[in-house]
Design a protein around this motif. Structure first.
Motif, PDB file in Angstrom:
ATOM      1  N   GLN A1275       0.828  -1.220   0.000  1.00 53.64           N
ATOM      2  CA  GLN A1275       0.000   0.000   0.000  1.00 53.64           C
ATOM      3  C   GLN A1275       0.857   1.263   0.000  1.00 53.64           C
ATOM      4  O   GLN A1275       0.619   2.153  -0.807  1.00 53.64           O
ATOM      5  N   PRO A1276       1.870   1.350   0.879  1.00 48.64           N
ATOM      6  CA  PRO A1276       2.655   2.598   0.861  1.00 48.64           C
ATOM      7  C   PRO A1276       3.238   2.853  -0.524  1.00 48.64           C
ATOM      8  O   PRO A1276       3.314   4.004  -0.972  1.00 48.64           O
ATOM      9  N   PHE A1277       3.655   1.794  -1.181  1.00 47.62           N
ATOM     10  CA  PHE A1277       4.221   1.953  -2.519  1.00 47.62           C
ATOM     11  C   PHE A1277       3.183   2.564  -3.460  1.00 47.62           C
ATOM     12  O   PHE A1277       3.443   3.551  -4.149  1.00 47.62           O
ATOM     13  N   LEU A1278       2.035   1.942  -3.445  1.00 50.03           N
ATOM     14  CA  LEU A1278       0.993   2.425  -4.366  1.00 50.03           C
ATOM     15  C   LEU A1278       0.619   3.850  -4.019  1.00 50.03           C
ATOM     16  O   LEU A1278       0.430   4.701  -4.893  1.00 50.03           O
ATOM     17  N   THR A1279       0.524   4.109  -2.742  1.00 51.41           N
ATOM     18  CA  THR A1279       0.168   5.466  -2.320  1.00 51.41           C
ATOM     19  C   THR A1279       1.191   6.447  -2.862  1.00 51.41           C
ATOM     20  O   THR A1279       0.848   7.463  -3.481  1.00 51.41           O
ATOM     21  N   ALA A1280       2.456   6.110  -2.629  1.00 54.52           N
ATOM     22  CA  ALA A1280       3.520   7.008  -3.081  1.00 54.52           C
ATOM     23  C   ALA A1280       3.430   7.196  -4.589  1.00 54.52           C
ATOM     24  O   ALA A1280       3.581   8.317  -5.101  1.00 54.52           O
ATOM     25  N   LEU A1281       3.203   6.090  -5.263  1.00 56.83           N
ATOM     26  CA  LEU A1281       3.125   6.153  -6.717  1.00 56.83           C
ATOM     27  C   LEU A1281       2.050   7.145  -7.136  1.00 56.83           C
ATOM     28  O   LEU A1281       2.270   8.035  -7.962  1.00 56.83           O
ATOM     29  N   ILE A1282       0.885   6.985  -6.564  1.00 59.38           N
ATOM     30  CA  ILE A1282      -0.234   7.842  -6.978  1.00 59.38           C
ATOM     31  C   ILE A1282       0.035   9.280  -6.542  1.00 59.38           C
ATOM     32  O   ILE A1282      -0.311  10.226  -7.245  1.00 59.38           O
ATOM     33  N   GLN A1283       0.710   9.414  -5.372  1.00 58.65           N
ATOM     34  CA  GLN A1283       0.948  10.786  -4.898  1.00 58.65           C
ATOM     35  C   GLN A1283       1.887  11.549  -5.827  1.00 58.65           C
ATOM     36  O   GLN A1283       1.912  12.773  -5.811  1.00 58.65           O
ATOM     37  N   ILE A1284       2.664  10.811  -6.587  1.00 55.69           N
ATOM     38  CA  ILE A1284       3.576  11.513  -7.498  1.00 55.69           C
ATOM     39  C   ILE A1284       2.786  12.206  -8.606  1.00 55.69           C
ATOM     40  O   ILE A1284       3.199  13.267  -9.091  1.00 55.69           O
ATOM     41  N   PHE A1285       1.652  11.633  -8.973  1.00 49.86           N
ATOM     42  CA  PHE A1285       0.963  12.123 -10.171  1.00 49.86           C
ATOM     43  C   PHE A1285       0.610  13.609 -10.120  1.00 49.86           C
ATOM     44  O   PHE A1285       0.912  14.336 -11.054  1.00 49.86           O
ATOM     45  N   PRO A1286      -0.020  14.072  -9.047  1.00 49.16           N
ATOM     46  CA  PRO A1286      -0.466  15.475  -9.086  1.00 49.16           C
ATOM     47  C   PRO A1286       0.669  16.418  -9.428  1.00 49.16           C
ATOM     48  O   PRO A1286       0.521  17.309 -10.275  1.00 49.16           O
ATOM     49  N   ALA A1287       1.834  16.230  -8.770  1.00 49.04           N
ATOM     50  CA  ALA A1287       2.934  17.167  -9.033  1.00 49.04           C
ATOM     51  C   ALA A1287       3.425  17.010 -10.463  1.00 49.04           C
ATOM     52  O   ALA A1287       3.752  17.988 -11.140  1.00 49.04           O
ATOM     53  N   LEU A1288       3.515  15.770 -10.884  1.00 47.83           N
ATOM     54  CA  LEU A1288       3.983  15.504 -12.240  1.00 47.83           C
ATOM     55  C   LEU A1288       3.026  16.161 -13.228  1.00 47.83           C
ATOM     56  O   LEU A1288       3.445  16.789 -14.205  1.00 47.83           O
ATOM     57  N   TYR A1289       1.773  16.051 -12.919  1.00 51.13           N
ATOM     58  CA  TYR A1289       0.743  16.573 -13.813  1.00 51.13           C
ATOM     59  C   TYR A1289       0.907  18.079 -14.028  1.00 51.13           C
ATOM     60  O   TYR A1289       0.713  18.586 -15.126  1.00 51.13           O
TER      61      TYR A1289
END
Length: 1716
Positions: A1275-1289
């Motif tokens: 879960q932490p991995f997935l969370t981190a992964l998804i959390q990257i998106f907004p900034a990347l976006y």
């Protein structure tokens, strides 16, 4: 004679003369009147002379004949009294020199007469003496007469007269020669032409001689005649003569007046022609005589040697040789040969004794010996006289030992060999007395039973003869035992002393002359004339020296064999310490002399003799037996017919044993004994080596070998510095030392040390000899020590050390042979003690060499320093750990003492530390490391900067050692310290390195080679950094996790802290060669690491389960490395971006992040995402001053500064403050800073997006098959992964399109679907009852939220994305009822999962779905009118999605779901329905209506049964929700029926109808009925239905019909229910009716009241009359119910009856109703 010339003296003389004459006249008055008269006339004569002459004496002399006459006449009387008076008077006259020649003649004639008459003999002699000594008037015949007179008196019978006459003769002879000398003296200044004397001229031809000389000549000639028993020529009147006296006289003349013979050829002629033949003739009986041969065969008894003559002959010979050797070369050769012969054993003892005494006289005259050598030994075909003399002495000494002296009757019976049967001879006894009893021995020689005492014969250096002086003896004396030996002994000693002193003196002169001339030649001005003179003189000297040297060498060559033979024998026989000392001294001086003259053989022979003397008898010392020098033992040399035996030492010499020890041999056999004499010899050897080391050359071998053996036997062991101290013998019977020798030992050891100390005064060549000798000794000792573990002899090694230490001032010349031997031989020896000493010696030498105060100092003499340090480096090639330990200890000490001044020696020292290999044991590594620590802490500033790289390498190599973890870790710490040092001293280091680089570059160009160093194009200082980084990089992939971790942290800290120092271009290397290289290796190692569990970390260390496999340990490293690199990319982006290939680097980094993120390890994958976040600058790390001042999420390019930048150019500022201006200044000022354009930046972001997408899609894609080991992302991995998106976006939104949105959606969906492993679930999942979102779900929603906000403010074309977002959200909403599947994975629902059974647990998706629903509602509220939303039927989709939970209602997993769904539906409809109505015509909502109708239907009339435990309140609350829905229908739908499809309205009506009528089965239990009847709901439906029925907007008759129908049905049912109730009530009597019946009746009553209310509210024209009739018809029935007993019914009834009052009004005309 002023005394006799003074007036007073004259006056007195005159008076005396007159009184004498008077006395005479008185005496003769009676008997001899003529005399009286003469006397008287004499008185008158005297007076007249006195009166007439002023010069009275002269006048007297002129008239002396007359004046003397009376006295002569008086003598003629032969009267004793008168004679005496006259003689006295004559003497007075003589003494006043007033006698003329004639008078003198007269006087002599008168004396002659008296002599013949034998009168007044003594007075006569006196008178003659006075006459001859006071003046020189007596000549020729008169003189000869006077002399004969004396001789005649000598042969009288009277002893006194004899002796007096002899004395007078001697004196007279002397006077004659003295006169001649005086005459020569007077005539010396007058140069005369010498008349050549013919070789065989007449003997009387002496015309050339002056008067006095003539007399002397005649006298000497006659003496020869007389001795030869011939008649004299001049001494007429001789009657008899003895040879002995004659010889004595000859000797005295020769001895006292040598110059006469040397200066006058006539006399020389006499010597040659007369004296020598005479001597030779007289010698003949001695020559022919053989002792022991019968004398009968001799022709005459004279022929027997006659002591007095023989002895006097020898004296004459001695004088001849001494004084006239130069004149009589040939003759002397004969004499010397005779002397030698007289020493033969068959000559009488006395003869041998006097011969030895004579030889002794020669031996004390070295110059004479030198002449012999020059005249005979050096001439061809000549007797080797000098050699013969020496050899004869040798043979003589031997013969004394071998032949018992015949003179001694005690020993005649035993010829030296003591039979065991025969009694021991007395001398032997006496010699042996002292051994047992401690009685002091007489000084003596003792050899094979022959005992010869040593007598004190003479003082050293003077030949005081005993028997040559026995002039009074006629019979041969008895010679005491030992006398001849003692003299011979002294001969030898004096010979040696004389020769050596002479030669050494001359050598010394030559050397000083050479020195002065050469210095003069050097210093003289360069004028040709002077130079020529110089050369002339120098060459003369050279010739002179060559001649002298030839003589010296010949002398030594002639005498050494004999000397050595004799001395060796004596040394062996000596029992006296003083004698031994003298012998040894002689051997020593000879050895030294031979050495100085370069006569190797003889030098070695003497040294060998001393060596043999030092060692026990028969000691097997190969050096002494095999050397050519020692070929002397037991050989006999034939020397011109003389047989000289070399006698080997006899073992039974009676010496006191002072030490017993072990021989130094491979297999020691028993013990050996040392005597005090051995020790004495040893001291002499030491002395020799000490004082004459310079001339020993190759014989150092002999000396040192002997000393080594002695040291070994005495048990001396080396101590520090190489000095030998008394120590215990290690094995075998231990050494026994007497107290005597014990006190000597420290002295010996001291001398030994001093001996090697004095090697500092040797010249270079000698020093090399010494070193070579020590080396070969050492080799022997090593050979001996092979193959056994016995204590080796360390003498040579210890002394090599000592020699090296004292010769530090010229260490260069001996360093290579010295250290070479120690290194290659000793240090590699298998015997550990030997090895240890080798190392000890070597390291001591190196340390001493470095601390020594050299001139010039080491700091200015780099070559020497490197030379000194080189052996230390060479030791690294030796594998013995003990040697290496010594080496390292030495390094440590050097560092502590010399660290500051090592300079160019640093590479060597560091090399030693670096040479320690992994397999060399912990202690070695630890010691080496200690050295390194010292270097890093104290000495970095003092070493040349070029060595810093070596320090880095060495420190790195320790990091890689796997023996001791702590060392590895500490070495990493050292690397950090080193980097800090580089940073602090950057400028100085850089300057120095650049200077060095330039120099090397120049050299390389000159040689035409390419400069080759690591990381070449980078500047040298950067290379230093790169080496450091590379080293740390290697350590980052060490097999040990702790090392990797530490190295990693250090590497990144260093780059982080000090990276700003690097030139911009160097960063390229850092990135590609250091960081990416490292990442590759780590990735490779991690992916191939072993998954086996590691039981424990060595020892008892427990390993945490998160690190219990190699793979997990590598994971940590991967994490660390990736994070480090990412951080550098982040903090140094402003440096990296201007590099040409930043985008390629970016791709590589992303690739690494991707592979890490997709690794099947939670730790790594999560960390990879963190790094991803960091490089995207989403997470701002703790800001250090290096961070660009930009907000973390947006990457702003460095702004361009307008105008030229005056940066500091290539001299980089070493500062840490890092403002943008300075950062720009760091790029070379010649080019403007490069600013990356937006486009490139975008490319980077899109690359990041692609990576993100790949990570997301790969990681969330469900696996095909599942087993225990299937990897499912955490879960932490997935969370981190998804959390990257907004900034990347934020960075890619401009180009983000529908495709990308699709991709995103897939990932979000998959991510949310991933289940949790059961062991992690307690930490992640909320307890089931809490409605909380997991962080992953939050992140997913946030991502969508960001998107929708962006769309909201974005351009029109973005808004087409809304429907997609709705779709995504709605998909999530569905999860509330239907959790997603993750591939084929079986998940257990959390509610019924016991943690330990289920492998994977599905999440509770309800809160997520509900939150998604809220989002949908919010979003819809904002976007309902958007074209895309309308077109894409979003509303229909929302309704369709909500229909699922609504239809499930109570069957929903969570109750909240359907409630939320309802409220959401209401909100959505409240916004959506107006929109739908608006677009009614477009048909875009056609399909929505039936969906909506079905949804209502499914919800309001759900098939799901409410749970049993539902409370009344809950039920009522739920009912109120249903009511709300109906209200919505009544307010939002029915009023707008015209805009709504008819079918839909119909469906609604049917539904309301269904809701308002209750057809309930009677199967309800009483309890249930109450709840299940939704009274409020029915009422609401009913009302709505009614309201709708009677609304005037009824457009179709059909609708009206429907509602009317419905009403009548309702009323009919009510009527029935009431009737039945009344019946039952009546029948039941007192019993209460069942609960459901009561409930039913209450419901009916309520419905009636509701209906009436509704009818009232409706427009009257909308109500059918029929309906009214039906309502009123109910009234009677209601009234009948009044009797019921249930209070509830009663109250309901009351409410139902009240509305009827409105019907109570006066009846109007019936006709008006229009119906019948």
């Amino acid at each position: 004679m002023s005394g006799t010339n003074s007036p007073e003296a004259v006056k007195k003389l005159l008076e005396n003369m007159q009184s004498d004459l008077r006395a005479l006249s008185l005496e003769c008055k009676k008997k001899f009147p003529p005399v009286k008269e003469a006397a008287e006339s004499g008185i008158i004569k005297v007076k007249t002379i006195a009166a007439r002459n002023t010069e009275i004496l002269a006048a007297l002399k002129d008239n002396s004949s007359e004046v003397v006459q009376p006295f002569l006449m008086g003598c003629g009387t032969k009267e004793p009294k008168i004679t005496q008076l006259c003689l006295a008077a004559i003497q007075r006259l003589m003494s006043h020199e007033v006698v003329s020649e004639t008078a003198a003649g007269n006087i002599i004639n008168m004396l002659w007469q008296l002599m013949e008459n034998s009168l007044e003999e003594l007075k006569l002699l006196q008178t003659v003496l006075v006459l001859l000594t006071t003046n020189t008037v007596v000549h020729d015949e008169a003189l000869s007469k006077a002399i004969v007179l004396c001789f005649r008196l000598h042969f009288t019978k009277d002893n006194i007269t004899n002796n007096t006459a002899a004395a007078t003769v001697r004196q007279v002879v002397t006077v004659v020669f003295e006169r001649m000398v005086a005459e020569d003296e007077r005539h010396r200044d007058i140069i005369e032409q010498p008349v050549l004397v013919q070789g065989n001229s007449n003997r009387r031809s002496v015309s050339t001689l002056k008067p006095c000389a003539k007399d002397a000549y005649m006298l000497f000639q006659d003496l020869c005649q007389l001795v030869n028993a011939d008649a004299p020529y001049w001494l007429v009147g001789m009657t008899e003569m003895t040879r002995t006296f004659g010889l004595e006289l000859l000797e005295s003349v020769l001895n006292d007046f040598p110059q006469v013979f040397l200066q006058h050829q006539e006399f020389s002629f006499l010597l040659k022609e007369r004296v020598c033949p005479l001597v030779i003739k007289l010698f003949s009986p001695n020559i022919k005589f053989r002792q022991g041969s019968s004398t009968s065969s001799s022709p005459a008894p004279v022929e027997k040697p006659y002591f007095p003559i023989c002895m006097r002959l020898l004296r004459v010979v001695s004088v001849l040789i001494k004084q006239f050797y130069s004149l009589l070369v040939t003759e002397c050769e004969i004499f010397l040969s005779l002397l030698v012969k007289f020493l033969d054993a068959d000559k009488p003892q006395w003869l041998r004794a006097v011969a030895v005494e004579s030889i002794h006289r020669l031996c004390v005259q070295p110059q004479l010996l030198r002449s012999f050598c020059q005249s005979y030994d050096m001439k061809q075909h000549s007797t080797k006289v000098f050699r013969d003399i020496v050899n004869a002495l040798g043979s003589f000494i031997q013969s004394l030992f071998l032949v018992p002296p015949t003179g001694n009757p005690a020993t005649t019976n035993q010829a030296g060999n003591n039979n065991s049967a025969g009694p021991v001879s007395a001398p032997a006894n006496s010699g042996m007395l002292g051994i047992g009893g401690g009685v002091t021995l007489l000084p003596a020689f003792e050899y094979r039973g022959t005992w010869i005492p040593i007598l004190t014969v003479t003082v050293q250096g003077s030949a005081k003869a005993t028997y040559l002086e026995m002039l009074d003896k006629v019979e041969p004396p008895t010679i005491p035992e030992g006398y001849a030996m003692s003299v011979a002994f002294h001969c030898l000693l004096d010979l040696v002393r004389g020769i050596t002193t002479m030669i050494e003196g001359e050598l010394g002169e030559v050397e000083t002359e050479c020195l002065t001339t050469t210095t003069e030649a050097v210093s003289s001005p360069t004028q040709s004339s002077s130079e020529q003179q110089e050369f002339q003189s120098t060459s003369d000297q050279m010739d002179k020296e060559i001649v002298s040297r030839a003589v010296w060498e010949e002398m030594v060559n002639a005498c050494w064999c004999g000397l050595l033979a004799a001395l060796s024998l004596l040394l062996d026989a000596s029992t006296d310490e003083a004698a031994t000392e003298n012998i040894l001294k002689a051997e020593l001086t000879m050895a030294a002399l031979c050495g100085r003259l370069g006569l190797v053989t003889s030098r070695d022979a003497f040294i060998t003799a001393m060596c043999k003397g030092s060692l026990p008898p028969h000691y097997a010392l190969t050096v002494l037996n095999t050397t050519t020098a020692a070929t002397l033992s037991n050989k006999s040399y034939s020397i011109q017919g003389q047989n000289v035996m070399m006698i080997s030492p006899s073992s039974e010499s009676h010496q006191q044993v002072v030490a017993v020890g072990q021989p130094l041999a491979v297999q020691p056999q028993g013990t050996v004994m040392l005597t005090s004499k051995n020790i004495q010899c040893m001291r002499t050897l030491l002395n020799l080596a000490h004082c004459h080391g310079a001339v020993l050359g190759t014989s150092w071998q002999l000396v040192l070998a002997t000393l080594q053996h002695l040291v070994w036997i005495l048990g001396l062991k080396p101590s520090s510095g190489g000095a030998l101290k008394p120590g215990r013998a290690v094995e075998g019977p231990s050494t026994v030392l007497t107290t005597a020798v014990m006190t000597d030992l420290p002295v010996i050891s001291n001398i030994l040390s001093r001996l090697f100390e004095s090697s500092q005064y040797l010249d270079d060549v000698s020093l090399h000899h010494l070193i070579n000798a020590l080396c070969s000794l050492s080799l022997e000792a090593m050979d001996m020590a092979y193959g056994n573990n016995k204590e080796p002899s360390l003498f040579a090694v210890a002394k090599l050390l000592e020699t090296g230490l004292v010769n530090m001032h010229r260490i260069e010349i001996l360093w290579r042979p010295l250290t070479g031997h120690l290194l290659e031989k000793v240090c590699q020896h298998p015997n550990s003690r030997m090895r240890e000493w080798g190392a000890e010696a070597l390291t001591s030498l190196i340390k001493a060499g470095l601390t020594f105060n050299h001139d010039p100092p080491l700091s200015q003499n780099q070559r020497l320093q490197l030379l000194l340090l080189n052996p230390l480096k060479e030791m690294s090639s030796i594998n013995h750990p003990d040697i290496r330990l010594k080496q390292l200890e030495c390094v440590l000490q050097i560092l502590q003492s010399q660290g500051d001044s090592l300079g160019p020696g640093w590479p060597l020292v560091l090399g030693v530390m670096g040479a320690i290999r992994n397999d060399q044991g912990e202690s070695l590594i630890r010691t080496a490391f200690q050295c390194l620590q010292l270097v890093v802490t104290d000495f970095l500033p003092t070493m040349p900067c070029t060595c810093l790289q070596i320090v880095v390498d060495v420190a790195g190599s320790f990091g890689l050692h796997n023996q001791e973890l702590n060392i590895s870790l500490t070495s990493i710490g050292l690397l950090w310290n080193i980097s800090d040092y580089f940073f602090q001293r950057g400028e100085t280091i850089e300057k120095e390195l650049n200077k060095e680089e330039a120099a090397q570059q120049k050299q390389a160009e000159e040689k035409g080679v390419v400069l080759n160093r690591p990381f070449h194009p980078a500047p040298p200082f950067d290379c230093l950094w790169l080496c450091l980084y590379a080293k740390l990089g290697e350590l980052c992939v060490d097999p040990r996790p702790a090392v990797r971790k530490s190295a990693g942290q250090t590497l990144f800290s260093t780059i982080g802290a000090h990276g700003t120092l690097l030139q911009h271009s160097t960063w390229h290397t850092v990135i590609w060669k250091v960081l990416f290289h490292l990442l590759d290796r780590v990735r490779e190692s991690s992916t191939t690491a072993d998954k086996e569990k590691i039981e424990s970390g060595g020892g008892n260390i427990l390993i945490h389960h998160s690190r219990d496999t190699a793979e997990k340990q590598w994971a940590e490293t991967w994490v660390l490395t990736l994070a480090g690199v990412a951080r550098i990319f982040n903090t140094r982006r402003y440096l990296l971006q201007p590099l040409g290939d930043f985008s390629r680097a970016w791709d590589v980094l992303l690739d690494h992040i991707q592979s890490a993120a997709l690794s099947k390890n939670n730790e790594v994958s999560l960390a990879a995402l963190k790094s991803f976040q960091e490089i995207l600058q989403i997470v701002s790390p703790v800001r250090d001053s290096d961070k660009p001042e930009t907000p973390p999420a947006v990457n702003v390019p460095v702004p361009v500064l307008i105008g030229s930048i005056s940066g500091p150019g290539l001299n980089r500022p070493f500062v840490r403050t890092d403002s943008i201006g300075e950062r720009l200044g760091r790029y070379s000022s010649s080019e403007p800073p490069i600013v990356t354009d937006e486009l490139e930046d975008l490319n980077l972001w899109w690359a990041a997006w692609n990576t993100w997408y790949r990570i997301g899609s790969e990681s969330t894609k469900p696996p095909v098959t599942f087993d225990k080991l299937t990897f499912i992302p955490s879960q932490p991995f997935l969370t981190a992964l998804i959390q990257i998106f907004p900034a990347l976006y934020q960075h890619i939104k401009t180009g983000f399109n529908m495709d990308d949105l699709q991709k995103l959606g897939v990932i979000l969906h998959s991510a949310v679907s991933v289940p949790i492993s059961s062991d992690a679930s307690p930490f992640i999942l909320p307890s089931y009852t809490e409605a909380v979102l997991t962080s992953l779900q939050e992140a997913v929603l946030t991502a969508l939220d960001v998107l929708q906000k962006a769309i909201c403010i974005g351009p029109e074309n973005m808004q087409i994305m809304y429907p997609a977002i709705f779709d995504q959200l709605l998909a999530f909403v569905e999860f509330s009822c239907k959790p997603p599947q993750y591939g084929q994975l079986e998940t257990k629902h959390i509610a019924n999962a016991k943690y330990n059974q289920a492998e994977w647990v599905a999440l509770n998706y309800v809160p997520f779905a509900e939150r998604s629903l809220e989002v949908v509602v919010d979003l819809y509220q904002k976007t309902a009118c958007h074209k895309a939303v309308v077109n894409e039927k979003v509303l229909q989709n929302i309704i369709k999605t909500l229909r699922v939970p609504l239809s499930l209602k109570y069957s929903c997993p969570s109750e909240s779901t359907w409630k939320l769904a309802v409220s959401s539906l209401l909100k959505v409809l409240s916004i959506g329905l107006p929109v739908a109505r608006q677009h009614a015509s477009s048909g875009k909502f056609d399909s929505m209506w039936p969906e909506l109708a079905n949804t209502f239907e499914d919800f309001l009339f759900t098939k799901s049964i409410p749970p049993d435990n539902l409370s009344i309140q809950e039920f009522q609350r739920n009912e109120s929700i249903d009511v709300e829905v109906v209200q919505l229908i009544s307010t939002e739908i029915l009023p707008y029926a015209n805009f709504i499809p008819k079918e839909f309205v119909g469906q609604i009506m049917t539904m309301l109808n269904k809701g308002s009528i209750h057809s309930q089965s009677s199967s309800f239990t009483e309890a249930e009925i109450d709840i299940r009847l939704r009274e409020e709901f029915s009422k609401m439906c009913f009302e709505t239905l009614l309201q709708f029925s009677f609304s005037n907007k009824v457009t179709t008759p059909q609708e009206g019909y429907i509602s009317r129908m419905a009403l009548s049905v309702l009323l009919k049912r009510s009527q029935d229910v009431l009737h039945r109730y009344i019946e039952d009530e009546r029948l039941s009597g007192k019993c209460p009716l069942p609960r459901q019946q009561v409930t039913e009746i209450i419901f009916v009553l309520k419905a009636v009241s509701t209906l009436i209310d509704s009818l009232k509210k409706t427009q009257p024209e909308n109500v059918d009359g029929n309906t009214w009739a039906q309502v009123i018809a109910l009234y009677p029935t209601l009234v009948e119910c009044i009797t019921c007993s249930s209070s509830e019914v009663c109250s309901a009834l009351k409410e139902a009856l009240v509305p009827f009052k409105d019907f109570m009004q006066p009846p109007a005309s019936k006709v008006q109703n229009g119906e019948s």
